[in-house]
Design a protein around this motif. Structure first.
Motif, PDB file in Angstrom:
ATOM      1  N   SER A   3       0.844  -1.192   0.000  1.00 15.47           N
ATOM      2  CA  SER A   3       0.000   0.000   0.000  1.00 15.47           C
ATOM      3  C   SER A   3       0.874   1.235   0.000  1.00 15.47           C
ATOM      4  N   ASP A  19     -11.761   4.094  -2.314  1.00 17.88           N
ATOM      5  CA  ASP A  19     -11.271   3.476  -1.085  1.00 17.88           C
ATOM      6  C   ASP A  19     -12.249   3.718   0.060  1.00 17.88           C
ATOM      7  N   SER A  86      -8.509  -0.422  -1.412  1.00 17.40           N
ATOM      8  CA  SER A  86      -7.948  -1.508  -0.605  1.00 17.40           C
ATOM      9  C   SER A  86      -8.918  -2.684  -0.533  1.00 17.40           C
ATOM     10  N   GLN A 108      -1.668  -0.893  -3.815  1.00 21.16           N
ATOM     11  CA  GLN A 108      -2.672   0.145  -3.669  1.00 21.16           C
ATOM     12  C   GLN A 108      -1.975   1.476  -3.880  1.00 21.16           C
TER      13      GLN A 108
END
Length: 282
Positions: A3, A19, A86, A108
């Motif tokens: 991420s 998200d 995510s 991500q």
């Protein structure tokens, strides 16, 4: 899954949606979204021309249906799926693990600004994920840098709003009596790449050459029967009903159900759509 939280300010609103609640709905209903574009797959992957050893970047990969299809084609290569959500990436990673695909990674990230290694990929693809950039020239310049010289780009993007029966009919039902204003054609959203001349201009100015845009028309699928499709679509677009009083909301939902019934076919509820298949090279 790696991420990275750096998001270009131009994409902040998209990041909040994908998200947030919108991405969460897509993740929770992945089995419904993933088959929707089945009729486009053959033409899209033929245009991408993925070879067994290719290194592929999948932009806006969502729950990973295109990523997994690429991984099976690039069996001796590798694929990196990138998305803002995510929740959707968690679904994508789980599906890859179930299928035992060892040549896939996810990150991500905001593809507009993510520091991809220069020349790291042979092919970049995006299946209805490239229309949401806040700054398309910057985004595609970043993607071009990530491709090797002579690398390929393949995009599937929607033609203008009025050519897409699925959106015209569904939004018409949900906004009955309140008017139907299509989104601004150059604002981030599903139809931002609906103008072929704008697509060619953006890609050429971003470092791509040999830009080709061809039209496709296929059905997209919303459910097995009208009740099923109605539940799915009304949940997806519940935000469209939030400002309505109870009577207006009931009227809109009834109009939506009539639309779903009108498009019930032997293979489910299907509406017409029109997309551009865009290819280019670095």
């Amino acid at each position: 899954m790696v991420s990275t939280h750096h998001v270009d300010p131009a994409n902040a609103e998209q990041a909040r949606a994908w998200d947030g609640t919108e991405g969460a709905y897509w993740a929770a209903h992945a089995e419904r979204f993933e088959p929707a574009l089945t009729d486009y797959e053959d033409a899209f992957f033929a245009a991408a021309a993925i070879a067994p050893t290719d290194r592929v970047l999948d932009i806006g990969c969502g729950t990973g249906v295109s990523t997994r299809a690429v991984a099976r084609r690039a069996s001796a290569g590798a694929v990196l799926g990138v998305d803002l959500s995510s929740a959707m990436l968690e679904v994508a990673a789980a599906a890859v693990e179930r299928e035992g695909l060892g040549n896939v990674a996810f990150v991500q990230a905001d593809a507009q600004v993510h520091p991809f290694d220069a020349g790291a990929f042979d092919v970049a693809i995006s299946r209805t994920g490239a229309m949401f950039f806040g700054d398309p020239p910057a985004a595609f310049a970043n993607i071009a840098r990530a491709l090797r010289p002579g690398g390929r780009l393949a995009l599937l993007v929607w033609q203008p709003f009025e050519r897409n029966e699925w959106m015209v009919e569904i939004m018409g039902a949900l906004t009955a009596g309140r008017g139907l204003a299509p989104p601004p054609p150059d604002a981030p959203g599903p139809f931002s790449m609906g103008d072929p001349d704008r697509v060619r201009s953006i890609l050429t100015s971003s470092g791509f050459a040999d830009v080709e845009v061809s039209g496709l028309e296929e059905r997209i699928y919303f459910g097995t029967d009208p009740d099923d499709a109605h539940r799915f679509v009304s949940g997806l677009l519940a935000w469209r009903l939030e400002e309505l009083d109870d009577a207006a909301r009931a009227c809109a939902l009834d109009a939506l159900h009539r639309t779903m019934r009108a498009h019930h076919t032997p293979v489910g509820v299907a509406l017409g759509s029109a997309a551009w298949l865009v290819t280019a090279h670095t």
